[in-house]
Each structure stands twice: as structure tokens, then as C-alpha cells.
Write an enzyme that holds these catalytic residues in place. Sequence first.
Site, short mmCIF file in Angstrom:
data_model
loop_
_atom_site.label_atom_id
_atom_site.label_comp_id
_atom_site.label_asym_id
_atom_site.label_seq_id
_atom_site.Cartn_x
_atom_site.Cartn_y
_atom_site.Cartn_z
N HIS A 1 0.25 7.42 8.65
CA HIS A 1 1.42 6.80 9.29
C HIS A 1 2.49 7.84 9.65
CE1 HIS A 1 -0.21 2.97 7.66
NE2 HIS A 1 0.28 2.53 8.80
N LYS B 1 0.87 -1.19 0.00
CA LYS B 1 0.00 0.00 0.00
C LYS B 1 0.89 1.22 0.00
CE LYS B 1 -3.88 -2.05 2.48
NZ LYS B 1 -4.68 -2.02 3.70
N HIS C 1 0.56 5.95 3.65
CA HIS C 1 -0.56 6.83 3.95
C HIS C 1 -0.10 7.92 4.91
CE1 HIS C 1 -4.63 7.93 5.27
NE2 HIS C 1 -5.02 7.37 4.17
#
Length: 579
Positions: free
Chosen positions: A145, A139, A142
Site C-alpha cells: 500500500h 490487517k 502492507h
Amino acid sequence: MACFFRKRIATKLGEALQQSEDAFIQALTAIPPSKKQQTADFKLPVSTLRMNGILPSSGDIQLQAEHLAAQLKQDNVVEQISADRGAINFKINRRLLVQKLLEPFGKGEDEKFGLSSELFHTLKRGTTVVEYSSPNIAKKFHAGHLRSTIIGNFIANLKQSLGNNVIRMNYLGDWGMQFGLLGAGFGQFGCQEKLKKNPLQHLFEVYVQVNKEAEHNEVMKEAARDFFRQLEQHESQALSLWQQFREITVKEYQHVYKRLGVHFDIYSGESFHQNQAQEVVQQLQRGGLLKKSEKGTGVVDLSPDGDMSSVCTVLRSDCTTLYITRDIAAAIDRKEKYQFDEMIYVTDKSQSNHFQQLFQVLMAMGHSWADRCRHVPFGLVQGMKTRTGEVVFLEDVLDEARARMLHNMGQSKTTKEMENPEDTAETVGISALIVQDFKGPLQSDYKFDWDRILQAQGDTGVFLQYTHARLSSLLQRNEGLEAATFDPSVLLEQTSITILQHLLRYDEMLYQSAQDLQPKHLVNFLLKLCHLVASAHRELPVKGSPQHVAQARFRLFSAACSVLASGMRILGITPVDKM
């Protein structure tokens, strides 16, 4: 240095009250300075002495303070002792205050300032494992994080600066049912060509697509479960695809970490502990701790009365392990491998219950060191988005911070000529993100506001960097004024004393941060230092002053610059010299 004065006052108190000086070290605090009037330097609340059984807990607290103050004799270090509002105030000889505090900055001991304080003698030093950032592989990184990454980095920096052996660990989410979904989805929607061109974007698209499909398609759900079973049984084709996803992701993440100035000693992950997780299940079984729920799942009963009112699920009904099972295995493995003295997990507050259960299960298994494991929770960031809309990938946020900062620097009349304005804009933009995040309590949610965080005035990361750059410039312009000795009597006016009184508090701010692992103490200390320096710039010119005055002021600004840079580095901020 603060420790010299604190120790001297503690000795005086120890002699008067027939106690060890250690009984007073923690109780003595530096008084926040006032710009308007001279204040004392240290205070001792009598309530602390009553609480510790050194003074009787009954009677008028102010009378007790006055009585004790009368017993203490002034000398050539402590020139004034007074009692006020139940506390005893100590004023240090001004000339000695200047001399002792600025001494280290002429001996090349700048970086040790505040870190060798006797306040830290009570702190246990040893091996600290800090687990932070921990994004899910396959992923894009983001923006959510970001908090775990910068908070964990601050904690690791702080622990290291205080003499601990720190192991920085990134525990990747690289196992579990999500990879069942991704593996099954890649077989149907994936493309190796697209994976080479823009790996994480393509995996993100596949994941979104397969999730939509699985919502109404039982065949897809079953395919996902089947792929994860293949992974758990180490079937080569499934394992090979998973390995490819993991390697791609770590490589992409390292680029983002480099931009943030963050590094890790170890990239671990759930996958490292899949076999050990099965061993954990067997241990729980052998210890009689594993029960079966009505749904057929494997649980550990954590209820105080043993009535299954509070359970921790460690096995699915199909006997595959869960996130917490692997976390239990990981904690046991780390203890065996690193013999840590403490382990700190940095995740958002929604996982507080998970860690409470983790530590309880470890204790139930007989691992008494679980009480040295700690979860540092943090709140959510609301409204973090770029100009283009709702995208919250971290690289987009970092690009936006750099672009906005570059624009602001271009508009400013005070911006200096520099070789790499983009690099400076990036560093200052990241400082702005960090300071915005660290100003308040970590558990609080906060609203993200681009305009506010990038202001050059006010309590921002930009202001920190601007002050450091201004100080660096002043020191460079006046090179040659460094002197082994200086005249302390030149720095006795209010502006200088206020800065020095503030520097007295540096070790206390570090100590507070070490106690509760909150960066706000250090951030607010540094911002206050910047405001005091701004006043001193106007009132204490170096250029054009007589040489002995210029040398003393140079030493004062050098001290402020050094402490500012040292504190910024602990926060994870790289100081810039030009802006």
C-alpha cells in the site's frame, strides 16, 4: 521568470503571424541546458504550428523555419533568433535572464516561483477528490500500500499547489465477505487480551488461521457467510465487533501515516455506502439495466451489442452487494456531497478493469460526470523485504530504512552534528523510498534494492536531501549577504547560466506532471538541479569572494535551494537542513 520571457516571445510571434499570443504559449519550450556550451533558451518546433493550422502543412519544414525566423526582430529581451532542424531557437539577453529569474528570490516570493506561469491558464481549477492508500481494516499496513499512499499524496500536493481545492480521501476496505471470515474466525480463535496488546498482529493471525480452516471446512465457510449477513442486517453484536476492529485499525494506520508525512481530510470506507448500494441496485432495476445471469447473480450488460458478452456483476446470488456496487454508490454520494470537478483513484494496475467498469456503469446510469473520474494505475514493487526475511509490513520497511540510513550517516565523514539523528535518518530514508518509486513511469514494475536507493551519490533521495542540506548550510553560514539588489553581470559565466536555464524549465515540469499525473518529470528535474548545484559549489565560492560577487552567488544558491525545497514538498518529501 520563465513566463515573462515566454510571453514576450509569444507576443513577437503573434504580431508576425497575426495570431493571438495564446496560440504560442504551449508550443514554446525551454531548452535543456548543456554544461559544455551555451545554448539558446527557448525553442518553437514549426511542426506544432503546421499541426495547429498556423502555417501550411506542406513544404520544406526547415525553409519554413528559416523564413519565419527572418520575420522576427531581435530586441533588448531576445538577442538572438535562429532556425535549426525545423525549429526556431530564441536566446534571451543574458543579463536580463539573470535579473528576471532571480528577482522573486529577493522579494519573498520564493514559493510562488513557477506556479503562477501562464502555462497553467488552460488547466481547469476546482474541487478535486483524490482517493488513495485505501488499505483493508483489521490487517497490518502492507508495504504494497506504500505506492498508493505516496503517489496519491503527490497528486494531492500537486493539485493543491496549482490552486485546486483538494479533498484527500482514504477509502478503507471495511466491508465485504472478508469480515464475515474475520468475525466468524474471531469467535473461534480470537482473544480480547491479545487484541489489546498487539491489535493488528492478532487480527492478522486470526485471519490467516480462519482462511486455512475455511479451505477445507464447509461449516466455517457457512459461519462466515452468516456473520456477513448479520453485518448487512445491522445486528448489534456483529456490528459492535466490526466497529472495534475498524477503530483499532484507523488508530494504528494514523501512526504510520504520520511517519510518512501523509494526512487525510476524510476516512471513508465501503461500510458508509452499504445502504446506498441497495439503492443503486434499485436504480439499476428501475432503469432496466439490471439483468440476471445464469448463475443467479445480478449483472449490468456492458457489451456494445447488448449480447451479455461483457457484464459487470453487482449482486451475488444471495442478493448481498459487492465491492463495485459500493464503489458506484460511493461515487454518486461524493458527487452530491462535494460537487467535485474531478475524482482521481490511485490503485495498482490489476484494478484497471474494475474502474473501467465502474465508469461505464455510472455513464449507463446517466451520470455524465463519470468522464471526469480517472484511475491512476501503478505497477508492483518486486523484492521489498527486510534483513530478517520476507516480512513486508510497511512499519518494518520504514524501520529498516531508518536503521540503514542511521548506519550510513554514522560511517560518513561529512555527517554534521545534529540534535535528532534518528529523526533525520527517518526523513532521509523515506525520501529514498519515494525517489526510488517516482523515477520511472508509475505503471512499470520495479526491483527494490536497499543498497542502491540509499546511496549518497547518484540519482537518489539521499542525494536530493544531501544537496538541500548543503545549500541550507551555505546560506546559514553566509547570513547577512541577502540584499534587495544584486549585480547580474557577475553571474554571466557558463555555470550560473546553466542553472538558470534549468530553472526556466520548472513550470514546464509541473505542467507535464499535472497533465499525466506522473511524478517522474519533477523528480528528474530536481535530480538534474542537484548535479548542476554540485558543480556550482566547486566553481562559484561565496566565502572569500568580493562582496558584490558573494551577494550575487548567494542569490543564485538561494534560488536553487528554494526551488529544490518547493519541488521536494510537492513530491511529499520533507527537506532536511543538516545531514
